[in-house]
Design an enzyme around this catalytic site. Structure first.
Site, mmCIF file in Angstrom:
data_model
loop_
_atom_site.group_PDB
_atom_site.id
_atom_site.type_symbol
_atom_site.label_atom_id
_atom_site.label_comp_id
_atom_site.label_asym_id
_atom_site.label_seq_id
_atom_site.Cartn_x
_atom_site.Cartn_y
_atom_site.Cartn_z
ATOM 1 N N ARG A 7 37.249 41.324 39.372
ATOM 2 C CA ARG A 7 36.788 39.854 39.457
ATOM 3 C C ARG A 7 35.770 39.726 38.671
ATOM 4 O O ARG A 7 34.744 40.598 38.247
ATOM 5 C CB ARG A 7 36.419 39.404 40.811
ATOM 6 N N GLU A 58 36.936 30.796 35.535
ATOM 7 C CA GLU A 58 38.305 30.650 34.986
ATOM 8 C C GLU A 58 38.918 29.148 34.884
ATOM 9 O O GLU A 58 38.489 28.496 35.901
ATOM 10 C CB GLU A 58 39.078 31.574 35.674
ATOM 11 N N HIS A 91 43.762 36.101 33.245
ATOM 12 C CA HIS A 91 43.990 36.775 34.879
ATOM 13 C C HIS A 91 45.421 36.948 34.795
ATOM 14 O O HIS A 91 46.072 36.256 35.950
ATOM 15 C CB HIS A 91 43.426 35.490 35.654
HETATM 16 P P1 NAD Z 1 42.130 47.940 47.360
HETATM 17 O O1 NAD Z 1 41.707 47.290 48.822
HETATM 18 O O2 NAD Z 1 43.522 48.806 47.492
HETATM 19 O O3 NAD Z 1 41.126 48.644 46.909
HETATM 20 C C1 NAD Z 1 39.602 48.453 46.493
HETATM 21 C C2 NAD Z 1 38.840 49.573 46.654
HETATM 22 O O4 NAD Z 1 37.749 49.322 46.293
HETATM 23 C C3 NAD Z 1 38.795 50.368 47.901
HETATM 24 O O5 NAD Z 1 39.133 51.739 48.002
HETATM 25 C C4 NAD Z 1 37.453 50.100 48.463
HETATM 26 O O6 NAD Z 1 36.860 51.164 49.334
HETATM 27 C C5 NAD Z 1 36.916 49.996 46.969
HETATM 28 N N1 NAD Z 1 35.070 49.561 47.049
HETATM 29 C C6 NAD Z 1 34.857 48.563 47.866
HETATM 30 N N2 NAD Z 1 33.675 48.421 47.401
HETATM 31 C C7 NAD Z 1 33.223 49.326 46.546
HETATM 32 C C8 NAD Z 1 32.037 49.818 46.036
HETATM 33 N N3 NAD Z 1 31.027 48.940 46.007
HETATM 34 N N4 NAD Z 1 32.062 50.646 45.112
HETATM 35 C C9 NAD Z 1 33.342 51.406 45.033
HETATM 36 N N5 NAD Z 1 34.176 51.229 45.534
HETATM 37 C C10 NAD Z 1 34.397 50.066 46.260
HETATM 38 O O7 NAD Z 1 42.247 46.634 46.731
HETATM 39 P P2 NAD Z 1 43.256 46.548 45.404
HETATM 40 O O8 NAD Z 1 44.593 46.151 45.805
HETATM 41 O O9 NAD Z 1 43.105 47.699 44.637
HETATM 42 O O10 NAD Z 1 42.451 45.429 44.745
HETATM 43 C C11 NAD Z 1 40.985 45.494 44.398
HETATM 44 C C12 NAD Z 1 40.539 43.976 43.721
HETATM 45 O O11 NAD Z 1 40.975 44.091 42.538
HETATM 46 C C13 NAD Z 1 40.954 43.160 44.728
HETATM 47 O O12 NAD Z 1 40.258 42.548 45.578
HETATM 48 C C14 NAD Z 1 41.108 41.975 43.602
HETATM 49 O O13 NAD Z 1 39.763 41.194 43.438
HETATM 50 C C15 NAD Z 1 41.178 42.592 42.338
HETATM 51 N N6 NAD Z 1 42.739 42.554 41.706
HETATM 52 C C16 NAD Z 1 42.856 41.717 40.543
HETATM 53 C C17 NAD Z 1 44.217 41.493 39.983
HETATM 54 C C18 NAD Z 1 44.257 40.785 38.678
HETATM 55 O O14 NAD Z 1 45.183 40.295 38.560
HETATM 56 N N7 NAD Z 1 43.396 41.025 37.655
HETATM 57 C C19 NAD Z 1 45.305 41.767 40.658
HETATM 58 C C20 NAD Z 1 45.117 42.531 41.946
HETATM 59 C C21 NAD Z 1 43.653 42.753 42.457
#
Ligand code: NAD
Length: 316
Positions: free
Chosen positions: A234, A263, A282
């Site tokens: 994000r 965005e 995005h």
């Molecule tokens: P997920 O919940 O599977 O993984 C997120 C990971 O980040 C978890 O393992 C969590 O423990 C870890 N985390 C949280 N805070 C942290 C910190 N301070 N330091 C290190 N690790 C930390 O979620 P995901 O499906 O992998 O998605 C992650 C994020 O990516 C989503 O929340 C979303 O904002 C973003 N995303 C973006 C797109 C895109 O189109 N660009 C698509 C999907 C997800």
């Protein structure tokens, strides 16, 4: 949880047609209502969902606070007012778990574009310009190191692709337990040490109070000056003005950015013009199978709700 009618909000059309999801879910014995934005607005920021028990949506609307269950078609739930939904007893589920392949491939693509100079060749082609790189400009990513910040579903997809391409991978996660394919796992408190020898820093964390602005001037100072930042998480995770300053000063070599603090990225942003910056709108997780993947989570949760079981992918 009452579950007679499931609404599909028109905002899902950012990722797939609402009718496509309705078709995918047509085997469920539940009324599916594709909600037209223009229907039933009663001053409550688009209120058609009040006729439904649950909604599948991209955006949040005020009327959703009255529902039993909201399913976000994104992994991130930063669009939703979580405190208010919790107070109102609304179940909130997300779509984490479906993006690893698409995001992993997009990140691999960014890295290969930078190393093989593909972004430059595409620019040259548009000008019909035959311009070979200097002898020391092109490189290979095999043997380079990446630091993946966030080892969840996205992080896993990235680690798998980069390992397969011969990249050495370190990671950052809150609890420093080992992760297959990751050489060293650091905690967020060790972030500056974690990025110090990385050619690529890949952000795959959710936007939370803890991660907001976590990639700041100190992190850019700690990164090698030939390193690239890759943000598919994000925009708010990065201090964007510190990023622009770091790029302008040559503190880092470049960036591939799918997400931004605002965005669409404003036309006036300096990021558009930078040679070593790849901007994507995005869309790093886009795939024609997105709706199918969302349908599988929704289908499973309809089954669970009816069986009185705990919902999967539940955030609230
Ligand atoms: P997920 O919940 O599977 O993984 C997120 C990971 O980040 C978890 O393992 C969590 O423990 C870890 N985390 C949280 N805070 C942290 C910190 N301070 N330091 C290190 N690790 C930390 O979620 P995901 O499906 O992998 O998605 C992650 C994020 O990516 C989503 O929340 C979303 O904002 C973003 N995303 C973006 C797109 C895109 O189109 N660009 C698509 C999907 C997800």
């Amino acid at each position: 949880m009452r579950l007679d009618t499931l609404g599909i909000d028109s905002s899902v059309s950012v990722l797939f047609p609402p009718e496509f999801l309705a078709e995918q879910l047509s085997d469920l014995s539940i009324d599916i209502d594709v909600l037209d934005e223009s229907v039933g607005t009663d001053g409550k920021d688009g209120a058609p969902a009040t006729t439904c028990d649950a909604i599948v949506t991209f955006e949040h609307r005020e009327s959703f606070v009255d529902l039993d269950w909201i399913h976000s078609i994104q992994a991130g739930v930063d669009r939703f007012p979580q405190d208010r939904l919790e107070d109102a007893g609304v179940a909130l589920t997300n779509s984490t778990g479906i993006h690893g392949d698409a995001i992993g491939e997009t990140v691999a693509g960014y890295l290969l574009a930078f190393s093989r100079r593909l972004h430059e060749h595409i620019r040259d082609q548009e000008r019909r310009e035959w311009s070979q790189p200097d002898w020391d400009e092109a490189w290979t990513i095999a043997g380079e190191r990446a630091c993946v910040v966030g080892l969840g579903s996205l992080g896993r997809g990235v680690v798998d692709r980069l390992s397969a391409l011969g990249v050495d991978v370190d990671g950052v996660r809150r609890t420093p337990v080992p992760e297959p394919g990751v050489d060293r796992v650091h905690t967020p408190g060790e972030l500056e040490r974690a990025v110090a020898d990385a050619r690529f820093v890949v952000l795959t964390v959710p936007l939370t109070d803890e991660t907001e602005g976590m990639i700041d001037r100190r992190v850019f100072d700690a990164m090698p000056d030939d390193a690239y930042l890759i943000n598919v998480a994000r925009g708010g995770v990065v201090d964007q003005s510190a990023l622009v300053s770091a790029l302008e000063a040559g503190d880092i070599a470049g960036a591939a950015l799918d997400v931004f603090e605002r965005e669409p990225l404003p036309e006036t942003s300096a990021l558009w013009e930078m040679d070593e910056v790849i901007v994507t709108p995005h869309c790093a997780a886009f795939t024609h199978r997105y709706g199918e993947h969302v349908a599988s989570i929704v289908r499973e949760n309809v089954r669970r709700a009816r069986a009185g079981e705990a919902l999967t992918n539940r955030v609230l």
